[in-house]
Motif scaffolding. Structure first.
Motif, PDB file in Angstrom:
ATOM      1  N   GLU A  88       0.863  -1.169   0.000  1.00 40.69           N
ATOM      2  CA  GLU A  88       0.000   0.000   0.000  1.00 40.69           C
ATOM      3  C   GLU A  88       0.907   1.229   0.000  1.00 40.69           C
ATOM      4  O   GLU A  88       1.776   1.353   0.861  1.00 40.69           O
ATOM      5  CB  GLU A  88      -0.908   0.017   1.236  1.00 40.69           C
ATOM      6  CG  GLU A  88      -1.901  -1.139   1.302  1.00 40.69           C
ATOM      7  CD  GLU A  88      -2.994  -1.025   0.258  1.00 40.69           C
ATOM      8  OE1 GLU A  88      -3.188   0.096  -0.260  1.00 40.69           O
ATOM      9  OE2 GLU A  88      -3.656  -2.035  -0.027  1.00 40.69           O
ATOM     10  N   ALA A  89       0.726   2.113  -0.974  1.00 40.69           N
ATOM     11  CA  ALA A  89       1.557   3.317  -1.099  1.00 40.69           C
ATOM     12  C   ALA A  89       3.038   2.951  -1.176  1.00 40.69           C
ATOM     13  O   ALA A  89       3.889   3.668  -0.666  1.00 40.69           O
ATOM     14  CB  ALA A  89       1.299   4.266   0.069  1.00 40.69           C
ATOM     15  N   ASP A 122       5.089  14.582  -1.226  1.00 39.02           N
ATOM     16  CA  ASP A 122       3.975  13.731  -1.637  1.00 39.02           C
ATOM     17  C   ASP A 122       4.123  12.318  -1.092  1.00 39.02           C
ATOM     18  O   ASP A 122       3.163  11.733  -0.566  1.00 39.02           O
ATOM     19  CB  ASP A 122       3.861  13.695  -3.162  1.00 39.02           C
ATOM     20  CG  ASP A 122       3.426  15.036  -3.738  1.00 39.02           C
ATOM     21  OD1 ASP A 122       2.885  15.859  -2.973  1.00 39.02           O
ATOM     22  OD2 ASP A 122       3.642  15.266  -4.948  1.00 39.02           O
ATOM     23  N   ARG A 123       5.321  11.775  -1.204  1.00 38.74           N
ATOM     24  CA  ARG A 123       5.561  10.419  -0.711  1.00 38.74           C
ATOM     25  C   ARG A 123       5.491  10.363   0.814  1.00 38.74           C
ATOM     26  O   ARG A 123       5.009   9.386   1.389  1.00 38.74           O
ATOM     27  CB  ARG A 123       6.921   9.912  -1.185  1.00 38.74           C
ATOM     28  CG  ARG A 123       6.979   9.548  -2.619  1.00 38.74           C
ATOM     29  CD  ARG A 123       6.158   8.280  -2.919  1.00 38.74           C
ATOM     30  NE  ARG A 123       6.747   7.108  -2.286  1.00 38.74           N
ATOM     31  CZ  ARG A 123       6.092   6.293  -1.458  1.00 38.74           C
ATOM     32  NH1 ARG A 123       4.822   6.533  -1.151  1.00 38.74           N
ATOM     33  NH2 ARG A 123       6.688   5.243  -0.944  1.00 38.74           N
ATOM     34  N   GLU A 126       1.978   9.942   1.997  1.00 43.42           N
ATOM     35  CA  GLU A 126       1.515   8.570   1.774  1.00 43.42           C
ATOM     36  C   GLU A 126       2.114   7.617   2.797  1.00 43.42           C
ATOM     37  O   GLU A 126       1.430   6.725   3.317  1.00 43.42           O
ATOM     38  CB  GLU A 126       1.906   8.118   0.368  1.00 43.42           C
ATOM     39  CG  GLU A 126       1.193   8.859  -0.752  1.00 43.42           C
ATOM     40  CD  GLU A 126       1.645   8.415  -2.130  1.00 43.42           C
ATOM     41  OE1 GLU A 126       0.888   8.620  -3.088  1.00 43.42           O
ATOM     42  OE2 GLU A 126       2.762   7.850  -2.249  1.00 43.42           O
ATOM     43  N   ARG A 129       0.474   7.987   6.278  1.00 43.51           N
ATOM     44  CA  ARG A 129      -0.868   7.391   6.316  1.00 43.51           C
ATOM     45  C   ARG A 129      -0.818   5.873   6.289  1.00 43.51           C
ATOM     46  O   ARG A 129      -1.699   5.210   6.847  1.00 43.51           O
ATOM     47  CB  ARG A 129      -1.709   7.922   5.156  1.00 43.51           C
ATOM     48  CG  ARG A 129      -2.141   9.376   5.326  1.00 43.51           C
ATOM     49  CD  ARG A 129      -3.205   9.764   4.302  1.00 43.51           C
ATOM     50  NE  ARG A 129      -2.666   9.807   2.947  1.00 43.51           N
ATOM     51  CZ  ARG A 129      -2.157  10.897   2.380  1.00 43.51           C
ATOM     52  NH1 ARG A 129      -2.103  12.026   3.072  1.00 43.51           N
ATOM     53  NH2 ARG A 129      -1.711  10.866   1.147  1.00 43.51           N
ATOM     54  N   GLN A 130       0.185   5.292   5.659  1.00 48.75           N
ATOM     55  CA  GLN A 130       0.273   3.848   5.572  1.00 48.75           C
ATOM     56  C   GLN A 130       0.941   3.222   6.792  1.00 48.75           C
ATOM     57  O   GLN A 130       0.541   2.158   7.259  1.00 48.75           O
ATOM     58  CB  GLN A 130       1.047   3.436   4.313  1.00 48.75           C
ATOM     59  CG  GLN A 130       1.297   1.949   4.183  1.00 48.75           C
ATOM     60  CD  GLN A 130       0.031   1.117   4.203  1.00 48.75           C
ATOM     61  OE1 GLN A 130      -1.039   1.584   3.784  1.00 48.75           O
ATOM     62  NE2 GLN A 130       0.109  -0.101   4.701  1.00 48.75           N
ATOM     63  N   GLN A 137      -1.456  10.145  12.819  1.00 52.25           N
ATOM     64  CA  GLN A 137      -1.068  10.564  11.470  1.00 52.25           C
ATOM     65  C   GLN A 137      -1.032  12.077  11.288  1.00 52.25           C
ATOM     66  O   GLN A 137      -0.060  12.626  10.765  1.00 52.25           O
ATOM     67  CB  GLN A 137      -2.012   9.932  10.444  1.00 52.25           C
ATOM     68  CG  GLN A 137      -1.856   8.429  10.317  1.00 52.25           C
ATOM     69  CD  GLN A 137      -2.887   7.810   9.395  1.00 52.25           C
ATOM     70  OE1 GLN A 137      -3.642   8.517   8.715  1.00 52.25           O
ATOM     71  NE2 GLN A 137      -2.941   6.487   9.360  1.00 52.25           N
ATOM     72  N   GLU A 141       2.424  14.012  10.499  1.00 49.00           N
ATOM     73  CA  GLU A 141       2.595  14.614   9.176  1.00 49.00           C
ATOM     74  C   GLU A 141       2.950  16.092   9.310  1.00 49.00           C
ATOM     75  O   GLU A 141       3.825  16.603   8.592  1.00 49.00           O
ATOM     76  CB  GLU A 141       1.319  14.439   8.361  1.00 49.00           C
ATOM     77  CG  GLU A 141       1.470  14.866   6.904  1.00 49.00           C
ATOM     78  CD  GLU A 141       0.288  14.465   6.046  1.00 49.00           C
ATOM     79  OE1 GLU A 141       0.187  14.964   4.914  1.00 49.00           O
ATOM     80  OE2 GLU A 141      -0.544  13.646   6.514  1.00 49.00           O
TER      81      GLU A 141
END
Length: 268
Positions: A88-89, A122-123, A126, A129-130, A137, A141
């Motif tokens: 995932e991601a 961007d990564r 992701e 969140r994963q 989260q 973040e």
């Protein structure tokens, strides 16, 4: 370098004297990427990390026998279990709800948290969140974003998107050596991941050359949404072997190696 102090600064460990070869061995400088991962983790979760470090036994799992804190004779031997097949991601997912599944998750998350991708906005979103439990989260973040500012990225030769300058390649790759479960239950697990890694910028004019390092990441995992997720993490130096006499590769050789050799999905 220590885990960091109250000011958020890091410090380089100087060589020590004495007869112990490990005391006087050269220790590589900390990569900026991994340093800030450490700082963010410690700032957010220092109290939890201290608690986990001092936690006693209480392992309720009997897969390998003994208490959760007792060392196993085959602690780094492969179990023969197949690795997860899902991602995932870009992060391995779907770990078994077992002690071995927690170890596999911890090893793969250690690789992800100290990767070059964590510097890319961007990564990074992701990955957060994963990898992390839902209730951590948003705050993580935000703290990651405040740590990996445009100014910081420029200071290590990257643009605001975490990309190296033309002709250069930023390297941050972690290789787990082994895992150790310090506590385990059906809902939570504490796992230490002993790692080696290569960090820095491969380029002819770089001021941040690729170096190697040894460190241990302690992850507190929680079983949530049908998978093992990170609740908190912390980091310390070593254990590190005496450095060998390997000849350093050129910047071109290092950049080519990183591009040509893919990574692994780790299974206990």
């Amino acid at each position: 370098m220590s885990l960091g102090d109250d000011t958020g600064r890091t410090r380089t460990r100087l060589p020590e004297g004495g007869g112990d070869p490990y005391g006087g061995a050269r220790r590589s400088g900390r990569s900026s990427s991994r340093s800030l991962v450490t700082v963010v983790g410690v700032v957010v979760l220092l109290i939890a990390a201290i608690a986990f470090a001092n936690r006693g036994g209480g392992d309720s799992d009997g897969e390998e026998g003994g208490g959760g804190d007792s060392p196993k004779a085959a602690a780094t031997a492969p179990s023969g279990e197949k690795p997860v097949s899902a991602k995932e991601a870009g992060v391995p997912a779907g770990f078994p709800h077992t002690r071995q599944g927690a170890e596999s998750a911890a090893a793969n998350y250690a690789v992800t948290l100290v990767s070059a991708d964590i510097l890319k906005p961007d990564r990074r979103a992701e990955i957060v969140r994963q990898v992390f439990v839902t209730d951590k989260q948003a705050s993580l973040e935000d703290r990651f974003d405040k740590a990996y500012t445009k100014e910081f990225l420029n200071s290590i030769g990257l643009d605001e998107n975490g990309n190296a300058a033309p002709g250069e390649a930023y390297v941050s790759r972690t290789m787990p050596i082994g895992t150790k479960v310090t506590s385990y239950s059906d809902t939570a697990a504490a796992v230490d991941v002993w790692c080696s890694g290569v960090f820095g910028t491969a380029g002819e004019k770089t001021t941040n050359p690729v170096t190697s390092d040894w460190f241990t990441i302690a992850l507190q995992l929680r079983w949530a949404d049908g998978d093992w997720k990170v609740d908190s993490f912390a980091q310390k130096d070593g254990p590190a072997p005496v450095p060998g006499d390997d000849k350093a590769s050129t910047a071109e050789e290092m950049a080519t190696a990183v591009q040509e050799y893919g990574g692994f999905t780790y299974a206990r």
